[in-house]
Design a protein around this motif. Structure first.
Motif, PDB file in Angstrom:
ATOM      1  N   PRO A  58       1.036  -1.084   0.098  1.00 52.02           N
ATOM      2  CA  PRO A  58       0.512   0.294   0.083  1.00 52.02           C
ATOM      3  C   PRO A  58       1.145   1.278  -0.086  1.00 52.02           C
ATOM      4  O   PRO A  58       0.171   1.815  -0.545  1.00 52.02           O
ATOM      5  N   LEU A  59       1.870   1.210   0.880  1.00 56.18           N
ATOM      6  CA  LEU A  59       2.651   2.195   0.540  1.00 56.18           C
ATOM      7  C   LEU A  59       3.353   3.251  -0.394  1.00 56.18           C
ATOM      8  O   LEU A  59       3.712   4.149  -1.467  1.00 56.18           O
ATOM      9  N   ARG A  60       3.692   1.530  -1.730  1.00 57.51           N
ATOM     10  CA  ARG A  60       4.484   2.084  -2.552  1.00 57.51           C
ATOM     11  C   ARG A  60       2.936   2.454  -3.745  1.00 57.51           C
ATOM     12  O   ARG A  60       3.621   3.100  -4.555  1.00 57.51           O
ATOM     13  N   ARG A  61       1.997   2.352  -3.606  1.00 53.73           N
ATOM     14  CA  ARG A  61       0.918   2.497  -4.101  1.00 53.73           C
ATOM     15  C   ARG A  61       1.041   4.166  -4.474  1.00 53.73           C
ATOM     16  O   ARG A  61       0.727   4.778  -5.386  1.00 53.73           O
ATOM     17  N   HIS A  62       0.898   4.185  -2.989  1.00 54.34           N
ATOM     18  CA  HIS A  62       0.731   6.172  -2.222  1.00 54.34           C
ATOM     19  C   HIS A  62       2.066   6.987  -3.233  1.00 54.34           C
ATOM     20  O   HIS A  62       1.535   7.890  -3.369  1.00 54.34           O
ATOM     21  N   LEU A  63       2.733   6.315  -2.757  1.00 54.91           N
ATOM     22  CA  LEU A  63       3.214   6.559  -3.293  1.00 54.91           C
ATOM     23  C   LEU A  63       3.806   6.677  -4.455  1.00 54.91           C
ATOM     24  O   LEU A  63       4.166   7.901  -5.494  1.00 54.91           O
ATOM     25  N   ALA A  64       3.992   5.794  -5.632  1.00 60.50           N
ATOM     26  CA  ALA A  64       3.111   5.818  -6.963  1.00 60.50           C
ATOM     27  C   ALA A  64       2.665   7.405  -7.771  1.00 60.50           C
ATOM     28  O   ALA A  64       2.477   7.864  -8.431  1.00 60.50           O
ATOM     29  N   ARG A  65       1.945   7.200  -6.628  1.00 60.50           N
ATOM     30  CA  ARG A  65       0.144   8.633  -6.733  1.00 60.50           C
ATOM     31  C   ARG A  65       0.869   9.685  -6.536  1.00 60.50           C
ATOM     32  O   ARG A  65       1.086  10.631  -7.739  1.00 60.50           O
ATOM     33  N   LEU A  66       1.475   9.691  -5.741  1.00 58.49           N
ATOM     34  CA  LEU A  66       1.881  10.720  -5.257  1.00 58.49           C
ATOM     35  C   LEU A  66       3.435  11.026  -6.338  1.00 58.49           C
ATOM     36  O   LEU A  66       3.315  12.433  -6.382  1.00 58.49           O
ATOM     37  N   ILE A  67       4.109  11.024  -6.572  1.00 57.19           N
ATOM     38  CA  ILE A  67       5.093  10.880  -7.795  1.00 57.19           C
ATOM     39  C   ILE A  67       4.526  11.354  -9.034  1.00 57.19           C
ATOM     40  O   ILE A  67       4.747  12.323  -9.436  1.00 57.19           O
ATOM     41  N   ALA A  68       3.218  10.695  -9.298  1.00 62.17           N
ATOM     42  CA  ALA A  68       2.593  10.941 -10.404  1.00 62.17           C
ATOM     43  C   ALA A  68       1.991  12.737 -10.333  1.00 62.17           C
ATOM     44  O   ALA A  68       2.093  13.299 -11.963  1.00 62.17           O
ATOM     45  N   ARG A  69       1.470  12.209  -9.465  1.00 63.72           N
ATOM     46  CA  ARG A  69       1.277  13.659  -9.163  1.00 63.72           C
ATOM     47  C   ARG A  69       2.459  14.928  -9.501  1.00 63.72           C
ATOM     48  O   ARG A  69       1.993  16.169 -10.162  1.00 63.72           O
ATOM     49  N   CYS A  70       3.467  14.685  -8.541  1.00 62.72           N
ATOM     50  CA  CYS A  70       4.701  15.547  -8.559  1.00 62.72           C
ATOM     51  C   CYS A  70       4.869  15.825 -10.004  1.00 62.72           C
ATOM     52  O   CYS A  70       4.764  17.099 -10.221  1.00 62.72           O
ATOM     53  N   VAL A  71       4.678  15.250 -10.367  1.00 56.45           N
ATOM     54  CA  VAL A  71       4.815  14.904 -11.955  1.00 56.45           C
ATOM     55  C   VAL A  71       4.377  15.581 -13.462  1.00 56.45           C
ATOM     56  O   VAL A  71       5.039  16.594 -13.813  1.00 56.45           O
ATOM     57  N   ALA A  72       3.542  15.668 -13.074  1.00 53.97           N
ATOM     58  CA  ALA A  72       1.875  16.614 -13.348  1.00 53.97           C
ATOM     59  C   ALA A  72       2.388  18.235 -12.966  1.00 53.97           C
ATOM     60  O   ALA A  72       1.615  18.914 -14.335  1.00 53.97           O
ATOM     61  N   LEU A  73       2.455  18.208 -11.986  1.00 51.17           N
ATOM     62  CA  LEU A  73       2.918  19.260 -11.796  1.00 51.17           C
ATOM     63  C   LEU A  73       3.887  20.245 -11.955  1.00 51.17           C
ATOM     64  O   LEU A  73       3.770  21.617 -12.069  1.00 51.17           O
ATOM     65  N   ILE A  74       5.217  19.545 -11.723  1.00 49.33           N
ATOM     66  CA  ILE A  74       6.833  20.327 -12.625  1.00 49.33           C
ATOM     67  C   ILE A  74       6.781  20.546 -14.092  1.00 49.33           C
ATOM     68  O   ILE A  74       6.432  20.735 -14.442  1.00 49.33           O
ATOM     69  N   ASP A  75       5.219  18.754 -15.058  1.00 58.54           N
ATOM     70  CA  ASP A  75       4.930  19.400 -16.132  1.00 58.54           C
ATOM     71  C   ASP A  75       4.413  20.865 -16.378  1.00 58.54           C
ATOM     72  O   ASP A  75       4.805  21.420 -17.445  1.00 58.54           O
ATOM     73  N   GLY A  76       3.566  20.351 -15.400  1.00 58.96           N
ATOM     74  CA  GLY A  76       2.748  21.905 -15.257  1.00 58.96           C
ATOM     75  C   GLY A  76       2.641  23.317 -15.758  1.00 58.96           C
ATOM     76  O   GLY A  76       3.465  24.736 -16.164  1.00 58.96           O
ATOM     77  N   VAL A  77       4.294  23.342 -14.440  1.00 62.77           N
ATOM     78  CA  VAL A  77       5.403  24.981 -14.292  1.00 62.77           C
ATOM     79  C   VAL A  77       6.256  24.584 -15.654  1.00 62.77           C
ATOM     80  O   VAL A  77       6.560  26.074 -15.873  1.00 62.77           O
ATOM     81  N   ILE A  78       7.408  23.713 -16.177  1.00 61.30           N
ATOM     82  CA  ILE A  78       8.066  23.778 -16.852  1.00 61.30           C
ATOM     83  C   ILE A  78       7.093  23.748 -18.425  1.00 61.30           C
ATOM     84  O   ILE A  78       8.052  25.107 -19.716  1.00 61.30           O
ATOM     85  N   ASN A  79       6.511  23.766 -18.653  1.00 60.67           N
ATOM     86  CA  ASN A  79       5.679  22.991 -20.102  1.00 60.67           C
ATOM     87  C   ASN A  79       4.072  24.527 -19.745  1.00 60.67           C
ATOM     88  O   ASN A  79       3.187  23.404 -19.674  1.00 60.67           O
ATOM     89  N   PRO A  80       4.316  25.303 -19.714  1.00 63.49           N
ATOM     90  CA  PRO A  80       2.812  25.994 -18.918  1.00 63.49           C
ATOM     91  C   PRO A  80       2.173  26.599 -20.143  1.00 63.49           C
ATOM     92  O   PRO A  80       1.231  27.058 -20.441  1.00 63.49           O
TER      93      PRO A  80
END
Length: 137
Positions: free
Chosen positions: A90-112
Motif C-alpha cells: 500500500p505504501l508503494r501505491r501511495h508513493l507512486a500516486r504522489l510521484i505521478a502528481r508531482c510529475v504532472a505539477l512539474i510538467d505544468g510549471v515547466i511547460n506552461p
C-alpha cells in the motif's frame, strides 16, 4: 522417544536449537512446519526462500530437512514476496500516486503552454466588425 533439535539455516545464517525436545518423528515433522511458519509470518526484511529447518537427533545425525519453500507454498516458489514486501505494497501505491502528481505539477510549471487558452471559441471582434460593415453596405 529421543531428543530432537530444530536448527534453521540458509547460506549465510544459522539459528541453533540448544534445548531440543523429546518427540517422535510425526510430532517432529509438525513442529518443524510450525517453526518455519512462525519465522515466515514474523514481519521482517529476511528473505525466507533459501532457509530450511534441519531436524537432528541428540548425537547430531540429521533426521530430515524441511525447506521453508514447502511452507511458503506455490505463490512464493516462482515469485516470492516476504511479509515485509506485502506490508509495503500500500505504501508503494501511495508513493507512486504522489510521484505521478508531482510529475504532472512539474510538467505544468515547466511547460506552461495550454492550447485551450488560444483556440477560438466563436467569432471574434474583427469578424463581428466585418459582418456589421457588410450589413451596412
Amino acid at each position: 522417544m529421543s531428543a530432537v533439535f530444530f536448527h534453521c539455516s540458509d547460506d549465510k545464517h544459522v539459528i541453533l536449537d540448544r534445548t531440543g525436545a523429546a518427540m517422535d518423528l510425526a510430532e517432529a515433522r509438525l513442529y518443524a512446519e510450525q517453526l518455519a511458519r512462525s519465522y515466515v509470518m514474523t514481519p521482517s526484511v529476511e528473505d525466507w526462500r533459501n532457509w530450511a529447518v534441519h531436524v537432528t537427533d541428540d548425537i547430531g545425525t540429521e533426521i530430515f530437512e524441511l525447506p521453508f519453500t514447502a511452507i511458503l507454498g506455490e505463490l512464493h516458489r516462482g515469485h516470492a514476496m516476504n511479509s515485509m514486501e506485502l506490508a509495503l505494497r500500500p505504501l508503494r501505491r501511495h508513493l507512486a500516486r504522489l510521484i505521478a502528481r508531482c510529475v504532472a505539477l512539474i510538467d505544468g510549471v515547466i511547460n506552461p503552454y495550454r492550447p485551450e487558452l488560444y483556440y477560438m471559441r466563436g467569432p471574434g471582434p474583427k469578424c463581428r466588425a466585418r459582418r456589421q460593415a457588410a450589413l451596412r453596405d
